[in-house]
Design a protein around this motif. Structure first.
Motif, PDB file in Angstrom:
ATOM      1  N   GLN A  47       0.848  -1.192   0.000  1.00  0.00           N
ATOM      2  CA  GLN A  47       0.000   0.000   0.000  1.00  0.00           C
ATOM      3  C   GLN A  47       0.881   1.238   0.000  1.00  0.00           C
ATOM      4  O   GLN A  47       1.948   1.244   0.617  1.00  0.00           O
ATOM      5  N   PHE A  48       0.430   2.285  -0.681  1.00  0.00           N
ATOM      6  CA  PHE A  48       1.173   3.536  -0.735  1.00  0.00           C
ATOM      7  C   PHE A  48       0.334   4.676  -0.159  1.00  0.00           C
ATOM      8  O   PHE A  48      -0.903   4.651  -0.223  1.00  0.00           O
ATOM      9  N   THR A  49       1.033   5.668   0.354  1.00  0.00           N
ATOM     10  CA  THR A  49       0.350   6.883   0.807  1.00  0.00           C
ATOM     11  C   THR A  49      -0.270   7.587  -0.398  1.00  0.00           C
ATOM     12  O   THR A  49       0.350   7.705  -1.452  1.00  0.00           O
ATOM     13  N   THR A  50      -1.505   8.040  -0.226  1.00  0.00           N
ATOM     14  CA  THR A  50      -2.193   8.763  -1.291  1.00  0.00           C
ATOM     15  C   THR A  50      -2.029  10.263  -1.076  1.00  0.00           C
ATOM     16  O   THR A  50      -2.205  10.752   0.041  1.00  0.00           O
ATOM     17  N   VAL A  51      -1.670  10.966  -2.136  1.00  0.00           N
ATOM     18  CA  VAL A  51      -1.496  12.416  -2.049  1.00  0.00           C
ATOM     19  C   VAL A  51      -2.435  13.092  -3.036  1.00  0.00           C
ATOM     20  O   VAL A  51      -2.842  12.505  -4.037  1.00  0.00           O
ATOM     21  N   ARG A  52      -2.757  14.345  -2.743  1.00  0.00           N
ATOM     22  CA  ARG A  52      -3.640  15.089  -3.645  1.00  0.00           C
ATOM     23  C   ARG A  52      -3.101  16.492  -3.930  1.00  0.00           C
ATOM     24  O   ARG A  52      -3.121  16.963  -5.069  1.00  0.00           O
ATOM     25  N   LEU A  53      -2.622  17.172  -2.922  1.00  0.00           N
ATOM     26  CA  LEU A  53      -2.195  18.563  -3.082  1.00  0.00           C
ATOM     27  C   LEU A  53      -0.759  18.688  -3.580  1.00  0.00           C
ATOM     28  O   LEU A  53      -0.312  19.781  -3.886  1.00  0.00           O
ATOM     29  N   ARG A  54      -0.042  17.590  -3.623  1.00  0.00           N
ATOM     30  CA  ARG A  54       1.297  17.611  -4.228  1.00  0.00           C
ATOM     31  C   ARG A  54       1.380  16.522  -5.285  1.00  0.00           C
ATOM     32  O   ARG A  54       0.507  15.661  -5.363  1.00  0.00           O
ATOM     33  N   GLU A  55       2.432  16.570  -6.071  1.00  0.00           N
ATOM     34  CA  GLU A  55       2.544  15.620  -7.170  1.00  0.00           C
ATOM     35  C   GLU A  55       2.604  14.181  -6.673  1.00  0.00           C
ATOM     36  O   GLU A  55       3.230  13.891  -5.652  1.00  0.00           O
ATOM     37  N   GLY A  56       1.937  13.312  -7.416  1.00  0.00           N
ATOM     38  CA  GLY A  56       1.997  11.884  -7.128  1.00  0.00           C
ATOM     39  C   GLY A  56       2.097  11.114  -8.422  1.00  0.00           C
ATOM     40  O   GLY A  56       2.127  11.689  -9.510  1.00  0.00           O
ATOM     41  N   TYR A  57       2.164   9.806  -8.324  1.00  0.00           N
ATOM     42  CA  TYR A  57       2.161   8.953  -9.495  1.00  0.00           C
ATOM     43  C   TYR A  57       0.738   8.473  -9.768  1.00  0.00           C
ATOM     44  O   TYR A  57      -0.031   8.191  -8.836  1.00  0.00           O
ATOM     45  N   ASP A  58       0.404   8.354 -11.053  1.00  0.00           N
ATOM     46  CA  ASP A  58      -0.914   7.868 -11.454  1.00  0.00           C
ATOM     47  C   ASP A  58      -1.165   6.483 -10.841  1.00  0.00           C
ATOM     48  O   ASP A  58      -0.380   5.555 -11.028  1.00  0.00           O
ATOM     49  N   GLU A  59      -2.269   6.349 -10.111  1.00  0.00           N
ATOM     50  CA  GLU A  59      -2.526   5.113  -9.373  1.00  0.00           C
ATOM     51  C   GLU A  59      -2.729   3.920 -10.297  1.00  0.00           C
ATOM     52  O   GLU A  59      -2.249   2.814 -10.022  1.00  0.00           O
ATOM     53  N   ASP A  60      -3.467   4.103 -11.379  1.00  0.00           N
ATOM     54  CA  ASP A  60      -3.727   2.986 -12.283  1.00  0.00           C
ATOM     55  C   ASP A  60      -2.433   2.479 -12.912  1.00  0.00           C
ATOM     56  O   ASP A  60      -2.241   1.262 -13.071  1.00  0.00           O
ATOM     57  N   GLU A  61      -1.546   3.381 -13.290  1.00  0.00           N
ATOM     58  CA  GLU A  61      -0.281   2.971 -13.908  1.00  0.00           C
ATOM     59  C   GLU A  61       0.593   2.216 -12.905  1.00  0.00           C
ATOM     60  O   GLU A  61       1.230   1.213 -13.255  1.00  0.00           O
ATOM     61  N   VAL A  62       0.628   2.690 -11.679  1.00  0.00           N
ATOM     62  CA  VAL A  62       1.422   2.008 -10.651  1.00  0.00           C
ATOM     63  C   VAL A  62       0.829   0.629 -10.362  1.00  0.00           C
ATOM     64  O   VAL A  62       1.560  -0.368 -10.255  1.00  0.00           O
ATOM     65  N   ASP A  63      -0.493   0.565 -10.241  1.00  0.00           N
ATOM     66  CA  ASP A  63      -1.137  -0.723  -9.978  1.00  0.00           C
ATOM     67  C   ASP A  63      -0.830  -1.724 -11.088  1.00  0.00           C
ATOM     68  O   ASP A  63      -0.569  -2.905 -10.832  1.00  0.00           O
ATOM     69  N   ALA A  64      -0.871  -1.261 -12.331  1.00  0.00           N
ATOM     70  CA  ALA A  64      -0.573  -2.153 -13.455  1.00  0.00           C
ATOM     71  C   ALA A  64       0.872  -2.644 -13.391  1.00  0.00           C
ATOM     72  O   ALA A  64       1.162  -3.818 -13.663  1.00  0.00           O
ATOM     73  N   ALA A  65       1.784  -1.759 -13.011  1.00  0.00           N
ATOM     74  CA  ALA A  65       3.189  -2.153 -12.878  1.00  0.00           C
ATOM     75  C   ALA A  65       3.358  -3.191 -11.766  1.00  0.00           C
ATOM     76  O   ALA A  65       4.116  -4.156 -11.911  1.00  0.00           O
ATOM     77  N   LEU A  66       2.654  -3.001 -10.664  1.00  0.00           N
ATOM     78  CA  LEU A  66       2.764  -3.952  -9.560  1.00  0.00           C
ATOM     79  C   LEU A  66       2.213  -5.324  -9.951  1.00  0.00           C
ATOM     80  O   LEU A  66       2.739  -6.356  -9.527  1.00  0.00           O
ATOM     81  N   ASP A  67       1.146  -5.339 -10.756  1.00  0.00           N
ATOM     82  CA  ASP A  67       0.632  -6.621 -11.247  1.00  0.00           C
ATOM     83  C   ASP A  67       1.691  -7.334 -12.080  1.00  0.00           C
ATOM     84  O   ASP A  67       1.878  -8.554 -11.973  1.00  0.00           O
ATOM     85  N   GLU A  68       2.385  -6.585 -12.909  1.00  0.00           N
ATOM     86  CA  GLU A  68       3.446  -7.166 -13.745  1.00  0.00           C
ATOM     87  C   GLU A  68       4.589  -7.687 -12.871  1.00  0.00           C
ATOM     88  O   GLU A  68       5.128  -8.773 -13.104  1.00  0.00           O
ATOM     89  N   ILE A  69       4.967  -6.902 -11.866  1.00  0.00           N
ATOM     90  CA  ILE A  69       6.046  -7.307 -10.964  1.00  0.00           C
ATOM     91  C   ILE A  69       5.655  -8.578 -10.210  1.00  0.00           C
ATOM     92  O   ILE A  69       6.449  -9.520 -10.087  1.00  0.00           O
ATOM     93  N   GLU A  70       4.441  -8.602  -9.713  1.00  0.00           N
ATOM     94  CA  GLU A  70       3.978  -9.782  -8.986  1.00  0.00           C
ATOM     95  C   GLU A  70       4.040 -11.021  -9.869  1.00  0.00           C
ATOM     96  O   GLU A  70       4.478 -12.098  -9.434  1.00  0.00           O
ATOM     97  N   ALA A  71       3.607 -10.881 -11.122  1.00  0.00           N
ATOM     98  CA  ALA A  71       3.628 -12.016 -12.045  1.00  0.00           C
ATOM     99  C   ALA A  71       5.059 -12.496 -12.300  1.00  0.00           C
ATOM    100  O   ALA A  71       5.317 -13.703 -12.362  1.00  0.00           O
ATOM    101  N   ARG A  72       5.990 -11.565 -12.429  1.00  0.00           N
ATOM    102  CA  ARG A  72       7.375 -11.952 -12.677  1.00  0.00           C
ATOM    103  C   ARG A  72       7.966 -12.677 -11.473  1.00  0.00           C
ATOM    104  O   ARG A  72       8.686 -13.668 -11.616  1.00  0.00           O
ATOM    105  N   LEU A  73       7.686 -12.180 -10.276  1.00  0.00           N
ATOM    106  CA  LEU A  73       8.187 -12.851  -9.080  1.00  0.00           C
ATOM    107  C   LEU A  73       7.553 -14.223  -8.914  1.00  0.00           C
ATOM    108  O   LEU A  73       8.217 -15.189  -8.511  1.00  0.00           O
TER     109      LEU A  73
END
Length: 222
Positions: A47-73
């Motif tokens: 789980q990651f901290t969610t931010v709104r008033l400062r820059e963050g990473y797009d949640e959907d893109e990060v989630d998709a990357a984590l799915d890929e990482i999980e599959a590779r592991l």
């Protein structure tokens, strides 16, 4: 592995510092330099901290990357470490004699008696297949709500799927009427930390097939 995520502002995103720190652990796990490599389960539960008033990473893109990482592991260490468990379950189902329900050529329910009636053999094989299919469907209904299928970062909502599973359980007990069409008719939304869509869809197909066979058996008995 390299990732370039879209940066968000004035809408929810994941903390850049949190994501970057976690991805550093991912890289060391994948390249073999980590003292204690991450497991697929740890990636799935991250789980990651969610931010709104400062820059963050797009949640959907990060989630998709984590799915890929999980599959590779998982591919490196076995699918979430469950392959051995599933194999053990299968062996336990067959009992002490793993060949008890199979002929020498490995086909379940096939008689080894050369004089056996072919129709009886086919009927026995059909009964065996039906019993296994029903056991597979029922096994899901016996699991605790919220744990009936594999958890993924983006999947079908657990509560909605669990409601369908409960209806199927009642139908198999003869308490409610449920048609194969109703099992397949539901269209689930996509939710964070939901059930694996492929697993749910495969189970629904098996459930519909089981209900169809029951319908045909009832019609034949009338």
């Amino acid at each position: 592995m390299q990732w370039n995520f879209t940066r968000t502002r004035l809408r929810e995103g994941y903390s850049i510092a949190d994501v970057d720190a976690f991805l550093a652990l991912v890289r060391s796990s994948l390249d073999g330099t980590a003292a204690v490599p991450l497991t697929p389960a740890q990636v799935r539960e991250q789980q990651f901290t969610t931010v709104r008033l400062r820059e963050g990473y797009d949640e959907d893109e990060v989630d998709a990357a984590l799915d890929e990482i999980e599959a590779r592991l998982a591919a490196r260490g076995g699918a979430w470490g469950s392959a051995g468990t599933r194999g053990a379950d299968t062996r336990a189902d067959r009992g002490a004699n793993p060949g008890a329900d199979r002929s020498p050529d490995g086909n379940p329910g096939r008689s080894t008696d050369p004089g056996a009636d072919p129709e009886e053999v086919r009927a026995a094989a059909d009964r065996f297949a039906d019993a296994r299919a029903e056991a597979d469907v029922k096994a899901v209904t016996l699991r605790p709500a919220g744990e009936r299928f594999a958890s993924v970062r983006r999947g079908y909502p657990r509560d909605t799927v669990d409601a369908l599973v409960s209806r199927v359980a009642e139908a198999l007990r003869g308490r409610v009427r449920l048609t194969p069409e109703e099992v397949l008719a539901d269209r689930f939304d996509i939710a964070r930390r939901g059930y694996d869509r492929a697993e749910v869809d495969a189970w629904r197909d098996r459930t519909a097939d089981l209900l169809i066979r029951r319908r045909l058996d009832d019609a034949a008995g009338d």
